[in-house]
Design a protein around this motif. Structure first.
Motif, PDB file in Angstrom:
ATOM      1  N   GLY A 189       0.812  -1.216   0.000  1.00 49.08           N
ATOM      2  CA  GLY A 189       0.000   0.000   0.000  1.00 49.08           C
ATOM      3  C   GLY A 189       0.840   1.257   0.000  1.00 49.08           C
ATOM      4  O   GLY A 189       1.726   1.449  -0.832  1.00 49.08           O
ATOM      5  N   LEU A 190       0.572   2.120   0.975  1.00 49.97           N
ATOM      6  CA  LEU A 190       1.214   3.429   1.009  1.00 49.97           C
ATOM      7  C   LEU A 190       2.724   3.359   1.253  1.00 49.97           C
ATOM      8  O   LEU A 190       3.443   4.308   0.946  1.00 49.97           O
ATOM      9  N   ILE A 191       3.204   2.238   1.810  1.00 53.24           N
ATOM     10  CA  ILE A 191       4.651   2.158   2.061  1.00 53.24           C
ATOM     11  C   ILE A 191       5.412   1.740   0.811  1.00 53.24           C
ATOM     12  O   ILE A 191       6.633   1.782   0.787  1.00 53.24           O
ATOM     13  N   PRO A 229      -0.757  12.591  -1.111  1.00 60.83           N
ATOM     14  CA  PRO A 229      -1.355  13.806  -1.668  1.00 60.83           C
ATOM     15  C   PRO A 229      -1.441  14.975  -0.700  1.00 60.83           C
ATOM     16  O   PRO A 229      -1.225  16.131  -1.090  1.00 60.83           O
ATOM     17  N   ALA A 230      -1.744  14.714   0.565  1.00 60.06           N
ATOM     18  CA  ALA A 230      -1.861  15.816   1.529  1.00 60.06           C
ATOM     19  C   ALA A 230      -0.565  16.606   1.642  1.00 60.06           C
ATOM     20  O   ALA A 230      -0.584  17.823   1.904  1.00 60.06           O
ATOM     21  N   ASP A 231       0.562  15.933   1.413  1.00 62.80           N
ATOM     22  CA  ASP A 231       1.857  16.611   1.536  1.00 62.80           C
ATOM     23  C   ASP A 231       2.019  17.736   0.520  1.00 62.80           C
ATOM     24  O   ASP A 231       2.775  18.686   0.747  1.00 62.80           O
ATOM     25  N   GLN A 244     -10.837   1.421   4.370  1.00 67.44           N
ATOM     26  CA  GLN A 244      -9.574   0.899   4.879  1.00 67.44           C
ATOM     27  C   GLN A 244      -8.921   1.958   5.768  1.00 67.44           C
ATOM     28  O   GLN A 244      -8.811   3.119   5.382  1.00 67.44           O
ATOM     29  N   GLU A 245      -8.475   1.544   6.928  1.00 65.40           N
ATOM     30  CA  GLU A 245      -8.018   2.511   7.932  1.00 65.40           C
ATOM     31  C   GLU A 245      -6.892   3.399   7.428  1.00 65.40           C
ATOM     32  O   GLU A 245      -6.958   4.632   7.525  1.00 65.40           O
ATOM     33  N   ALA A 284      -7.330   7.329   6.391  1.00 62.91           N
ATOM     34  CA  ALA A 284      -6.598   8.339   7.161  1.00 62.91           C
ATOM     35  C   ALA A 284      -5.842   9.273   6.226  1.00 62.91           C
ATOM     36  O   ALA A 284      -5.794  10.495   6.441  1.00 62.91           O
ATOM     37  N   SER A 285      -5.256   8.721   5.170  1.00 60.97           N
ATOM     38  CA  SER A 285      -4.550   9.547   4.193  1.00 60.97           C
ATOM     39  C   SER A 285      -5.510  10.489   3.480  1.00 60.97           C
ATOM     40  O   SER A 285      -5.203  11.671   3.263  1.00 60.97           O
TER      41      SER A 285
END
Length: 709
Positions: A449-451, A491-493, A602-603, A607-608
């Motif tokens: 995933g995100l990692i 994306p938030a970054d 999905q947690e 959260a992202s």
């Protein structure tokens, strides 16, 4: 394509294959249109799209609203001004054999409600393998030229188009406003001369005439274009202040009279048999034409009927491109590499000893998945008679056109003695996470995933793409650079760059390729995108199976992010009222709905998304163009037999007036249009108190009769 016959697929198998094809086609579109690095041939790409469409036809509930088979073109390249097409430039549906041509004729008759013995003529013309161009003339003067781009927005190449000899600067006796559409191409002789000059000068040579023509027209310096031997065939038109003619063929003749080059092989055909006979004549003469074609295009000749038939989301109903067969070549497979996509899919790619296939140098080919490499299908059945594929093998490369090649076969007699069986990785080559293959899925996916940096970078590239946030100055290269440097991980970054780096402007302007002005412009462009329409926001998230069209459907249905978010949370058990409501959206199937719910609940992913939402002002989707129509915004359901227009035509008309067409009756239904034979839907509408109209009542409400009456 070696695969299980579609009529033997179970629904679960179809679901898994549609998911796989979605990944393959999406990756192929990005590689070809966005990255200018095609990995598949046209024939292979077309075969995938065709199989995907056939599966969707058999299992319509599994079709995603944003099916990759409906995607066209690519966003305009940076460096050119943008031109918004007043009338979209669409692609064409494809036919690959004689049965497809017969089916095309039958589908038109069915849509129009015409019997087999009613006369219906077509034009048939060579499909030029070049670059689509739209030329706008005002009062007989060329004022603008634009490429197709993504169909809605193209590149302004006016200065370059003026250098093409076949494009008139002025017209006599033309409509006050006339947009002429056609294809820029390069002849075989001119292509060979150009490559010879390029080689002598130590400059880049081109793989084929189409690439040479496209590259020449899209030069930022028009003087370079002027030095290239480009040609232009006119074959269509866009907006015009006055009709050119009553038929397609007569309109093409009118374009010729105005001074445009039109293809002399264009012919009127009155039956599918006549169409196919002309196709085979063109195919036989193909090598002698002196320019590249990749098929024959058929169009309904009567322009009134074209208007009645109208358009699907990305293709006209009244035209189709009959492609020529694929081409083959043999070469060595040097190695197999794994690429990780945005959804975590591990896609094997064959790196080949370069070989020319149909005039194009091919060095990469798709290997689909681990089963295909092993010589079996998803159920363990043999393909290629069980022959596996190994590094060092002599392989047959299959190609037709310009998109992604594939490996069709292996010559075991030429296999090196030291060739070893390929072991598909069970760990992601990018992040080392477990690569899992779910039951029924042909694709193995990274669980990181995100990692996973590959997934993160691909998601970020998608996030800033043209149809998503479209942040000026933040493209593919910048995303890769900023991610590598640790500036942007999610994306938030992007929206916290300025606050996280108080000296960000100073740091950025000192980088290679950046100055103080460009750095300031980037931060300002990011701030400009803090306000975003809901549909673009949904699309930007890059959720599996949720593309641009589906995002618009969801945005229109739920209105704002809060309602969408609450509804998805309520639908998480994949049952109940909220789930039924989601599935009730016309164009939303169980696969897409399940992906949406899974992704947003999905947690880690949620959260992202929440971190991103905190920096945005998400706007409701813009009102529909015909918001003043009596049915704009209303939910309409059609049932029973319609007598004055076909169901497809009625649905298209309703949507054009701003209505939302649903496939099922619910408490949110505003109008049920019931023809003879209406059954359970009419009964349920009566129980719910939904307004019910017959066909005449519906036509009275929208103040219309079926087109052509």
């Amino acid at each position: 394509m070696d695969a299980k016959p579609i009529d033997q697929l179970t629904e679960d198998e179809a679901k898994a294959e549609i998911a796989r094809l979605s990944d393959v086609l999406t990756q192929a579109n990005a590689a070809y249109h966005r990255d200018d690095a095609p990995e598949l041939t046209d024939a292979d790409y077309d075969a995938f799209k065709r199989r995907n469409a056939a599966i969707e036809d058999r299992f319509p509930d599994l079709k995603c609203a944003d099916s990759p088979t409906d995607q066209i073109g690519a966003a305009p390249a940076e460096g050119f001004g943008k031109v918004t097409h007043e009338q979209r430039m669409l692609s064409l549906g494809n036919a690959f054999d004689e049965a497809d041509v017969t089916e095309f004729d039958q589908s038109i008759r069915k849509y129009l409600g015409w019997p087999e013995d009613q006369s219906l003529s077509y034009t048939a013309e060579p499909k030029i393998d070049g670059l689509s161009l739209a030329l706008r003339y005002e009062y007989g003067v060329l004022v603008q030229a634009a490429t197709r781009g993504d169909g809605s927005v193209g590149e302004n190449v006016t200065a370059n188009a003026r250098t093409v000899a076949d494009i008139p600067e002025t017209l006599t006796d033309a409509p006050d406003l006339l947009e002429v559409r056609g294809e820029v191409y390069m002849s075989h002789a001119d292509f060979a001369s150009l490559n010879e000059r390029q080689s002598r000068a130590g400059a880049k040579t081109f793989a084929n005439p189409r690439n040479a023509a496209a590259g020449s027209l899209r030069q930022l310096d028009a003087s370079v274009t002027r030095a290239r031997p480009l040609r232009f065939f006119a074959y269509a038109w866009g907006v015009t202040s006055a009709p050119l003619a009553d038929t397609q063929f007569a309109a093409i003749e009118r374009l010729s009279e105005l001074g445009f080059s039109t293809n002399p092989l264009t012919q009127i055909c009155d039956t599918p048999d006549a169409i196919l006979a002309h196709y085979h004549r063109i195919e036989a003469d193909r090598a002698e034409l002196g320019y590249d074609i990749d098929g024959v295009v058929y169009k309904v000749n009567d322009l009134t009927l074209q208007g009645r038939l109208g358009y699907r989301s990305t293709t006209p109903r009244w035209a189709i491109a009959h492609k020529f067969p694929a081409e083959l070549a043999w070469t060595r497979l040097e190695r197999i590499e794994i690429q990780v996509g945005r959804t975590g899919a591990l896609s094997p790619v064959a790196r080949l000893v370069p070989v020319t296939v149909g005039g194009v140098v091919v060095s990469n080919a798709t290997l689909h998945n681990e089963d295909y490499i092993a010589g079996r299908d998803a159920k363990g059945g043999m393909i290629r008679d069980g022959r596996d594929i190994r590094a060092g093998d002599l392989v047959q490369v299959y190609r037709a056109g310009d998109v992604i090649p594939k490996i069709a076969d292996v010559d075991l007699s030429q296999r090196p003695t030291d060739a070893v069986t390929y072991d598909f990785p069970t760990l992601c080559p990018e992040c080392g996470s477990e690569a899992r293959r779910e039951e029924g899925d042909a694709v193995r996916r990274c669980s990181g995933g995100l990692i996973c940096p590959a997934q993160a970078v691909e998601k970020l590239k998608h996030f800033v793409s043209r149809a998503a946030f479209d942040i000026e100055g933040l493209g593919v290269k910048q995303v890769e650079q900023f991610h590598s440097d640790g500036w942007i991980k999610e994306p938030a970054d992007i929206f916290t760059l300025r606050e996280r780096y108080s000296d960000g402007l100073q740091q950025l302007k000192n980088r290679d390729g950046w100055g103080e002005k460009s750095a300031a412009n980037l931060f300002n462009a990011i701030d400009d995108r803090r306000q975003i329409p809901l549909n673009r926001m949904i699309f930007a998230l890059g959720l599996r199976h949720v593309g641009e069209s589906a995002s618009a459907l969801l945005a229109r249905h739920y209105g704002d992010w809060e309602h969408l978010s609450d509804a998805v949370a309520a639908a998480a058990p994949l049952e109940g009222t909220a789930w039924d409501d989601l599935l009730g959206i016309d164009g939303v199937g169980a696969v897409m709905a399940g992906s949406l719910v899974t992704s947003l609940t999905q947690e880690a992913e949620r959260a992202s998304i929440d971190r991103l939402i905190a920096h945005l002002d998400i706007q409701p989707i813009a009102a529909l163009a015909q918001s003043d129509s009596p049915v704009a915004g209303k939910v309409v359901v059609f049932t029973g037999t319609l007598e004055k227009m076909t169901r497809a035509e009625a649905k298209a008309r309703a949507e054009a007036l701003g209505a939302k067409v649903s496939g099922s009756v619910s408490a949110k239904t505003d109008i049920l249009v019931a023809g003879p034979g209406a059954g359970s839907k009419a009964k349920k509408a009566a129980e719910l108190g939904v307004e019910t109209l017959d066909e005449d009542g519906w036509l009275t409400l929208i103040n219309a009769l079926p087109t052509g009456e």
